[in-house]
Scaffold this motif. Structure first.
Motif, PDB file in Angstrom:
ATOM      1  N   VAL A 125       0.807  -1.229   0.000  1.00 23.99           N
ATOM      2  CA  VAL A 125       0.000   0.000   0.000  1.00 23.99           C
ATOM      3  C   VAL A 125       0.835   1.272   0.000  1.00 23.99           C
ATOM      4  CG1 VAL A 125      -1.980  -1.108   1.099  1.00 23.99           C
ATOM      5  CG2 VAL A 125      -0.184  -0.080   2.524  1.00 23.99           C
ATOM      6  N   ALA A 126       2.134   1.186   0.267  1.00 24.58           N
ATOM      7  CA  ALA A 126       2.965   2.395   0.286  1.00 24.58           C
ATOM      8  C   ALA A 126       4.443   2.017   0.187  1.00 24.58           C
ATOM      9  CB  ALA A 126       2.711   3.213   1.546  1.00 24.58           C
ATOM     10  N   PHE A 127       5.238   3.005  -0.183  1.00 22.86           N
ATOM     11  CA  PHE A 127       6.672   2.816  -0.381  1.00 22.86           C
ATOM     12  C   PHE A 127       7.413   3.975   0.281  1.00 22.86           C
ATOM     13  CE2 PHE A 127      10.196   2.707  -3.880  1.00 22.86           C
ATOM     14  CZ  PHE A 127      11.045   2.018  -3.036  1.00 22.86           C
ATOM     15  N   ILE A 128       8.312   3.673   1.210  1.00 15.86           N
ATOM     16  CA  ILE A 128       9.176   4.691   1.799  1.00 15.86           C
ATOM     17  C   ILE A 128      10.528   4.565   1.109  1.00 15.86           C
ATOM     18  CG2 ILE A 128      10.205   5.615   3.912  1.00 15.86           C
ATOM     19  CD1 ILE A 128       7.998   4.210   5.481  1.00 15.86           C
ATOM     20  N   THR A 129      10.955   5.635   0.435  1.00 15.44           N
ATOM     21  CA  THR A 129      12.124   5.550  -0.437  1.00 15.44           C
ATOM     22  C   THR A 129      12.972   6.808  -0.329  1.00 15.44           C
ATOM     23  OG1 THR A 129      12.813   5.440  -2.773  1.00 15.44           O
ATOM     24  CG2 THR A 129      10.682   6.402  -2.328  1.00 15.44           C
ATOM     25  N   HIS A 130      14.230   6.700  -0.773  1.00 12.50           N
ATOM     26  CA  HIS A 130      15.136   7.846  -0.828  1.00 12.50           C
ATOM     27  C   HIS A 130      14.861   8.728  -2.037  1.00 12.50           C
ATOM     28  CE1 HIS A 130      16.593   4.853  -3.506  1.00 12.50           C
ATOM     29  NE2 HIS A 130      17.698   5.471  -3.843  1.00 12.50           N
ATOM     30  N   GLY A 131      14.083   8.253  -2.972  1.00 15.85           N
ATOM     31  CA  GLY A 131      13.739   9.045  -4.149  1.00 15.85           C
ATOM     32  C   GLY A 131      14.700   8.907  -5.304  1.00 15.85           C
ATOM     33  N   GLY A 132      15.515   7.838  -5.290  1.00 14.02           N
ATOM     34  CA  GLY A 132      16.331   7.547  -6.474  1.00 14.02           C
ATOM     35  C   GLY A 132      15.428   7.342  -7.671  1.00 14.02           C
ATOM     36  N   LEU A 133      15.891   7.709  -8.855  1.00 13.56           N
ATOM     37  CA  LEU A 133      15.013   7.720 -10.027  1.00 13.56           C
ATOM     38  C   LEU A 133      14.479   6.338 -10.380  1.00 13.56           C
ATOM     39  CD1 LEU A 133      13.711   9.599 -11.988  1.00 13.56           C
ATOM     40  CD2 LEU A 133      15.699   9.408 -13.478  1.00 13.56           C
ATOM     41  N   LEU A 134      15.281   5.291 -10.197  1.00 17.41           N
ATOM     42  CA  LEU A 134      14.789   3.953 -10.509  1.00 17.41           C
ATOM     43  C   LEU A 134      13.692   3.538  -9.542  1.00 17.41           C
ATOM     44  CD1 LEU A 134      17.416   3.937 -12.237  1.00 17.41           C
ATOM     45  CD2 LEU A 134      17.556   1.495 -11.752  1.00 17.41           C
ATOM     46  N   SER A 135      13.924   3.764  -8.262  1.00 18.81           N
ATOM     47  CA  SER A 135      12.925   3.405  -7.252  1.00 18.81           C
ATOM     48  C   SER A 135      11.635   4.185  -7.457  1.00 18.81           C
ATOM     49  CB  SER A 135      13.479   3.664  -5.847  1.00 18.81           C
ATOM     50  OG  SER A 135      14.544   2.793  -5.547  1.00 18.81           O
ATOM     51  N   LEU A 136      11.774   5.495  -7.699  1.00 14.88           N
ATOM     52  CA  LEU A 136      10.586   6.329  -7.903  1.00 14.88           C
ATOM     53  C   LEU A 136       9.841   5.902  -9.162  1.00 14.88           C
ATOM     54  CD1 LEU A 136       8.854   8.705  -7.057  1.00 14.88           C
ATOM     55  CD2 LEU A 136      10.421  10.231  -8.281  1.00 14.88           C
ATOM     56  N   THR A 137      10.589   5.595 -10.212  1.00 12.24           N
ATOM     57  CA  THR A 137       9.968   5.153 -11.460  1.00 12.24           C
ATOM     58  C   THR A 137       9.169   3.868 -11.257  1.00 12.24           C
ATOM     59  OG1 THR A 137      11.712   6.163 -12.804  1.00 12.24           O
ATOM     60  CG2 THR A 137      10.449   4.391 -13.817  1.00 12.24           C
ATOM     61  N   GLU A 138       9.711   2.944 -10.487  1.00 13.66           N
ATOM     62  CA  GLU A 138       9.000   1.689 -10.233  1.00 13.66           C
ATOM     63  C   GLU A 138       7.717   1.933  -9.452  1.00 13.66           C
ATOM     64  OE1 GLU A 138      11.750  -1.051  -8.462  1.00 13.66           O
ATOM     65  OE2 GLU A 138      13.086  -1.045 -10.200  1.00 13.66           O
ATOM     66  N   ALA A 139       7.767   2.828  -8.469  1.00 10.87           N
ATOM     67  CA  ALA A 139       6.561   3.150  -7.704  1.00 10.87           C
ATOM     68  C   ALA A 139       5.513   3.783  -8.605  1.00 10.87           C
ATOM     69  CB  ALA A 139       6.917   4.088  -6.549  1.00 10.87           C
ATOM     70  N   VAL A 140       5.923   4.710  -9.468  1.00  9.73           N
ATOM     71  CA  VAL A 140       4.992   5.364 -10.394  1.00  9.73           C
ATOM     72  C   VAL A 140       4.410   4.346 -11.369  1.00  9.73           C
ATOM     73  CG1 VAL A 140       4.853   7.003 -12.312  1.00  9.73           C
ATOM     74  CG2 VAL A 140       6.070   7.632 -10.220  1.00  9.73           C
ATOM     75  N   ALA A 141       5.260   3.486 -11.916  1.00 10.05           N
ATOM     76  CA  ALA A 141       4.809   2.488 -12.901  1.00 10.05           C
ATOM     77  C   ALA A 141       3.771   1.547 -12.317  1.00 10.05           C
ATOM     78  CB  ALA A 141       6.004   1.696 -13.416  1.00 10.05           C
ATOM     79  N   LEU A 142       3.885   1.264 -11.024  1.00  7.97           N
ATOM     80  CA  LEU A 142       2.978   0.303 -10.384  1.00  7.97           C
ATOM     81  C   LEU A 142       1.879   0.974  -9.574  1.00  7.97           C
ATOM     82  CD1 LEU A 142       5.701  -2.273  -9.284  1.00  7.97           C
ATOM     83  CD2 LEU A 142       4.105  -2.469 -11.198  1.00  7.97           C
ATOM     84  N   GLY A 143       1.845   2.305  -9.576  1.00  3.89           N
ATOM     85  CA  GLY A 143       0.755   3.026  -8.915  1.00  3.89           C
ATOM     86  C   GLY A 143       0.779   2.939  -7.403  1.00  3.89           C
ATOM     87  N   VAL A 144       1.976   2.953  -6.803  1.00  6.28           N
ATOM     88  CA  VAL A 144       2.112   2.869  -5.343  1.00  6.28           C
ATOM     89  C   VAL A 144       2.500   4.248  -4.795  1.00  6.28           C
ATOM     90  CG1 VAL A 144       3.327   1.763  -3.432  1.00  6.28           C
ATOM     91  CG2 VAL A 144       2.831   0.464  -5.510  1.00  6.28           C
ATOM     92  N   PRO A 145       1.717   4.820  -3.881  1.00 13.03           N
ATOM     93  CA  PRO A 145       2.072   6.124  -3.298  1.00 13.03           C
ATOM     94  C   PRO A 145       3.331   6.012  -2.446  1.00 13.03           C
ATOM     95  CG  PRO A 145       0.220   5.166  -2.126  1.00 13.03           C
ATOM     96  CD  PRO A 145       0.480   4.268  -3.301  1.00 13.03           C
TER      97      PRO A 145
END
Length: 512
Positions: free
Chosen positions: A358-378
């Protein structure tokens, strides 16, 4: 049947010989490029890949030249104990200067090692019958010297957003009022003081890179090649295409020439979803309120977190009804709440794809952020360094993430941010934004392959702006303005003399 069709397409397409130069020892960067290299060989092209991450697969269309011996791989090397956590701009800038100096110094030293090594002898001699060169554009311009040495058309590869100096290379707009630095937590909508900070950041990084990296590496290359080279900025400007791992829906709009091609999400091409390890699968699926993934990626060692932030995070996690899966590289955490599972390594993409995530806590690296966006995870983004502040700012503007600076982590701020991220509203926005992000005329991979093959087929493409050949005074019309200024000065002086003469004449008339 589909395999027969694929084989027919491969046979029908023209096969090119491609040299790939990837001189940065960062794992996350290579993760962007590797699917592209695989796809190029699948489509029948022959590759010579020079990198720190040689492929372990056997492929008759690919030859790997390993650079592993020349530098330590950048995996889990950032210590959170030493990160810059001050909100003060001046102190932050001083720390940034120190970091950039250390980073660029290492790049220049690595360049010297590489070009003088036996491994690079064939490339220094420009051996090999290649049609096009793929070269990473990042913190070092060293490989651009080899591109010029071959005299071949090239395609730039960027795993991150545009560097501060990239637009000027290709004649793009780098106005600090509208072009936020990747290292600043800004979008295009900046206040006056943010513009000032952005201006300082961009000017420093541009000129530091040009004079410290560009001049030193050019000098070393000239000594090694035994001849004079043009400015490496000029060589970079002759690049036919730059493939950038961004997409404007997320990463913002830039005024750039058509040579800049956005292929954000290219590393997800044909990405298969693998079953989770049994213990993680059980942990995630049995969580009645869903699961939260927490990871700081491959570069940052999350287990070096200072005690102040660690204690705040543990207290907040204990208050949440969700279960947490946490990438933690150290020993077991003392007094670990019952709803937290820690693992040294996590299949991040597969967990994010799980319906109970249901959620992702991340450092905001572009790959990690891209994966969250691609899969629709806030997401809750806690930026630490590099392009992470800029990535975080754009994700927040899109309404799919909350941002919490590392220095501001405490129990109150973290809990408030998590409440917003876990809200039904943000979850719905993340799913909707994912659809928008995926909706493109061509997939990122097909777009990248098209421009690589086009460059190989036609030679250097004229897709960059002529502005790259002009200096700042020329761009600002100073040479034309010189005439205008002189003309205005002449008129002003003439008018002053005329008035003086008229005044003198009137005085004489009165005296008479």
């Amino acid at each position: 049947m589909k395999y027969i069709v694929l084989l027919a397409l491969i046979v029908a397409c023209e096969s090119y010989n491609i040299l790939v130069l990837l001189p940065y020892p960062g794992k996350s960067h290579h993760m962007v490029f590797e699917p592209l290299l695989d796809e190029l060989t699948t489509r029948g092209h022959n590759l010579t890949v020079v990198s720190f991450f040689p492929s372990t697969k056997v492929n008759k269309n690919r030859r790997d030249v390993s650079l592993v011996e020349f530098a330590r791989l950048n995996v889990e090397i950032v210590d959170l104990q030493t990160c810059d956590c001050t909100p003060n701009f001046l102190l932050k800038f001083i720390h940034h200067v120190q970091t950039v100096h250390s980073f660029t110094k290492a790049s220049v030293e690595l360049c010297e090692k590489l070009i003088n090594s036996q491994v690079f002898e064939e490339f220094v001699k420009a051996e090999g019958n290649y049609d096009v060169i793929l070269v990473e554009h990042f913190n070092s311009d060293c490989m651009l010297g080899l591109v010029h040495n071959y005299g071949l058309p090239s395609v730039g590869l960027m795993s991150c957003t545009l560097m501060p100096w990239t637009p000027s290379w290709i004649g793009g707009d780098d106005n600090p009022a509208t072009f936020p630095s990747m290292m600043q937590p800004f979008t295009e909508d900046m206040t006056f003081m943010e513009m000032v900070e952005n201006f300082i950041d961009i000017m420093f990084n541009k000129y530091w890179h040009s004079y410290y990296v560009g001049i030193k590496e050019r000098s070393m290359l000239e000594a090694r090649l035994g001849r004079t080279l043009p400015s490496l900025n000029e060589v970079a400007g002759n690049t036919s295409v730059v493939l950038v791992n961004t997409y404007h829906a997320l990463n913002g709009v830039r005024v750039l020439p058509p040579s800049v091609i956005e292929v954000g999400g290219i590393h997800l091409h044909n990405r298969s979803i693998k079953p989770l390890p049994s213990d993680i699968e059980e942990w995630v699926i049995e969580s009645r309120h869903g699961a939260i993934l927490f990871s700081f990626g491959s570069l940052i060692k999350g287990s070096t977190m200072p005690r102040k932030q660690l204690e705040a995070i543990l207290k907040v996690f204990a208050r949440l009804p969700q279960r947490i899966v946490w990438k933690w590289e150290g020993d077991t955490i003392k007094n670990l709440p019952d709803n937290i599972m820690i693992k040294r390594w996590l299949p991040q993409f597969d967990i994010l794809n799980h319906p109970n995530c249901v959620a992702f806590i991340t450092h905001g690296g572009l790959l990690s952020l891209t994966e969250a966006v691609a899969l629709g995870v806030p997401a809750l983004i806690i930026p630490v360094l590099g392009d992470q502040p800029g990535n975080a700012a754009y994700a927040k503007r899109a309404g799919i993430a909350e941002v919490l600076p590392f220095s501001e982590i405490n129990e109150y701020n973290l809990y408030a941010a998590m409440v917003k991220v876990l809200s039904p509203e943000m979850s719905a926005r993340a799913r909707s934004f994912s659809e928008l992000w995926w909706d493109r005329p061509l997939s990122p991979m097909d777009t990248a392959i098209y421009y690589i093959e086009k460059t190989a087929k036609y030679g250097r493409l004229n897709m960059t702006s002529h502005a790259r050949l002009l200096n700042k005074p020329q761009l600002l019309l100073f040479y034309n303005m010189e005439f205008i200024v002189l003309f205005v000065c002449f008129l002003s002086i003439s008018l002053a003399i005329y008035r003086c003469c008229c005044k003198t004449k009137r005085v004489k008339v009165k005296q008479n």
